[in-house]
Design a protein around this motif. Structure first.
Motif, mmCIF file in Angstrom:
data_model
loop_
_atom_site.group_PDB
_atom_site.id
_atom_site.type_symbol
_atom_site.label_atom_id
_atom_site.label_comp_id
_atom_site.label_asym_id
_atom_site.label_seq_id
_atom_site.Cartn_x
_atom_site.Cartn_y
_atom_site.Cartn_z
ATOM 1 N N ARG A 23 44.805 69.483 35.379
ATOM 2 C CA ARG A 23 43.515 70.149 35.244
ATOM 3 C C ARG A 23 42.702 69.820 36.490
ATOM 4 N NH1 ARG A 23 43.436 65.669 31.702
ATOM 5 N NH2 ARG A 23 41.884 64.085 32.283
ATOM 6 N N ILE A 24 41.615 70.493 36.699
ATOM 7 C CA ILE A 24 40.771 70.225 37.867
ATOM 8 C C ILE A 24 39.921 68.985 37.610
ATOM 9 C CG2 ILE A 24 38.931 71.098 39.342
ATOM 10 C CD1 ILE A 24 41.623 72.442 39.763
ATOM 11 N N ASN A 25 39.993 68.046 38.524
ATOM 12 C CA ASN A 25 39.144 66.864 38.461
ATOM 13 C C ASN A 25 37.759 67.259 38.994
ATOM 14 O OD1 ASN A 25 37.768 64.453 38.936
ATOM 15 N ND2 ASN A 25 39.595 63.352 39.614
ATOM 16 N N GLY A 29 37.511 68.069 42.797
ATOM 17 C CA GLY A 29 37.850 69.474 42.949
ATOM 18 C C GLY A 29 39.336 69.709 43.080
ATOM 19 N N ASN A 31 43.456 69.354 41.650
ATOM 20 C CA ASN A 31 44.251 69.313 40.432
ATOM 21 C C ASN A 31 44.709 67.876 40.192
ATOM 22 O OD1 ASN A 31 46.882 69.507 38.767
ATOM 23 N ND2 ASN A 31 46.082 71.599 38.654
ATOM 24 N N THR A 32 44.603 67.426 38.962
ATOM 25 C CA THR A 32 44.946 66.030 38.664
ATOM 26 C C THR A 32 46.422 65.734 38.905
ATOM 27 O OG1 THR A 32 45.212 66.654 36.327
ATOM 28 C CG2 THR A 32 43.099 65.698 36.993
#
Length: 432
Positions: A23-25, A29, A31-32
């Motif tokens: 997911r976006i951190n 900004g 992706n995890t």
């Protein structure tokens, strides 16, 4: 007394893979999952600098393809730049994912040669590199991922089956590799660094990632007294193909899980101490992101929701990439509370939910097809079709088609494509 040379051997980073599992951190900004890959790579580089090692060998496949986005390239470069700053020689081997589909060479790694990064060698050809380290000299033969166009011409391959092309490639490779071996300095250690599929390898996820344009190398080509260590890349499952260790033939595996096919595989790198005629090595695990599959057959349960929640509760899902697969009947749909299931999964790093509807048609129990039976495929199919009233009219046609498939030559299953004006054959990939 000659000192041993310390080497760190890692491979198959695939930085930029698996974004669908992340997911976006909001803080970065990014992706995890990209952050996961950077984290595990960073731990490899930390070990190389803090030990310190004398040489780092990367076995290929830096990214999922040859043209990664700039920010992914930058994340990779920032870590490997630390090796250059620490004056640790590094060999970056070109793997199949590093090669551009429209040409030869390692498109994603060639920038390191173009920029002349101090101490960095890009292995995009079969070549012996003599490297001076803090604890002495060592020679590394690079054997990048080879395609048929690397060693063969169009007239040589035209009309040949996949197996025949494979045999011809091996015959072409043998003298090229032999020429490098004959020029070796027998007084210093030798490592073969190859990105390849060896015939004894236990496949990991690479069978899902790679288009089958390469070929399989017999292990006999690698078991040579001139090699003190054989460092491999390409297969994502860590393994030693030569347990007698004369020489060790090692796949370190990938450093992070790229998908659920690697759920149960330990990830890491290999630490090596090498001197002429003597080598010791150990696999060093990395704390890769856990993957967890939860499968539930709730189709016969009075309370399918409870069965699903109980199955989730039994698994360690905190910070894991989770997939939930549950089976229910259509009349049970109203009993499923998706909100409650999502709440039960909220401690996971990410999750997917895949419901599967069980057919309303009652499936006959056929003891003839149970475990321990030994019917041949046609007899098994005939037994099944006989039990299906709805298929009896087309039973002869189905049996005929099945027999035709079984009788067909294996090569007829191979797809062909026109590639630069010549026929090539592609390996069928095994699905998950």
């Amino acid at each position: 007394m000659t000192k041993a040379i310390a080497i760190l051997h890692l491979s198959d980073i695939h930085m930029g893979s698996g974004f669908s599992h992340g997911r976006i951190n909001p803080k970065t900004g990014l992706n995890t999952r990209l952050e996961d890959f950077v984290n595990t790579l960073s731990q490899c580089i930390d070990r190389a600098i803090n030990q310190p090692v004398d040489l780092v060998l990367f076995g290929g496949d830096a990214f999922p393809d040859a043209t990664p986005p700039p920010y992914v390239q930058e994340a990779f470069a920032c870590q490997f730049r630390r090796l250059a700053d620490a004056k640790i020689p590094t060999v970056l081997l070109v793997g199949n994912h590093d090669q551009h589909s429209q040409g030869n060479g390692g498109a994603s790694l060639s920038i390191y040669r173009t920029l002349a990064v101090p101490g960095f060698i890009v292995g995009d050809s079969i070549k012996t590199h003599r490297i001076a380290t803090r604890n002495g000299e060592i020679q590394v033969i690079t054997l990048p991922w080879l395609t048929r166009s690397t060693l063969l011409t169009r007239p040589e391959t035209e009309g040949l089956s996949l197996a025949e092309v494979n045999d011809l490639l091996i015959k072409k490779l043998e003298p090229v590799l032999e020429a490098e071996i004959r020029q070796l300095d027998r007084t210093i250690p030798t490592v073969l660094l190859g990105h390849l599929m060896v015939d004894r390898a236990n496949l990991g996820a690479e069978r899902f990632l790679a288009v089958g344009k390469g070929f399989t190398i017999p292990i006999s080509l690698l078991i040579r007294p001139e090699f003190d260590y054989v460092a491999l890349g390409h297969v994502h499952k860590h393994q030693n193909l030569n347990p007698s260790n004369d020489p060790p033939i090692i796949y370190p595996g990938s450093i992070e899980r790229v998908d659920f096919s690697e759920e149960k595989e330990e990830k890491g790198y290999v630490s090596i101490e090498i001197a002429k005629g003597k080598v010791t090595w150990e696999f060093c695990p990395l704390p890769a992101r856990p993957f967890c599959t939860i499968e539930v057959d709730a189709s016969e349960k009075d309370d399918p929701q409870a069965a699903i929640l109980n199955a989730i509760a039994k698994k360690k899902i905190e910070n894991a990439v989770v997939r939930l697969i549950y089976k229910i009947r259509s009349e049970q749909l109203d009993a499923i509370d998706n909100g409650a299931i999502q709440e039960a999964l909220k401690s996971a790093h990410s999750y997917t939910i895949r419901p599967e509807l069980v057919s309303q048609l009652a499936r006959p129990r056929l003891p003839e097809l149970g475990v321990g039976t030994s019917l041949d495929p046609i007899e098994a199919l005939k037994t099944y079709l006989t039990s299906r009233d709805d298929l009896k009219d087309i039973m002869p046609d189905l049996l005929e088609a099945a027999q035709s498939l079984l009788d067909s030559d294996r090569d007829s299953w191979l797809e062909t494509e026109e590639e630069k004006g010549t026929k090539t054959q592609l390996t069928l990939e095994i699905g998950e």
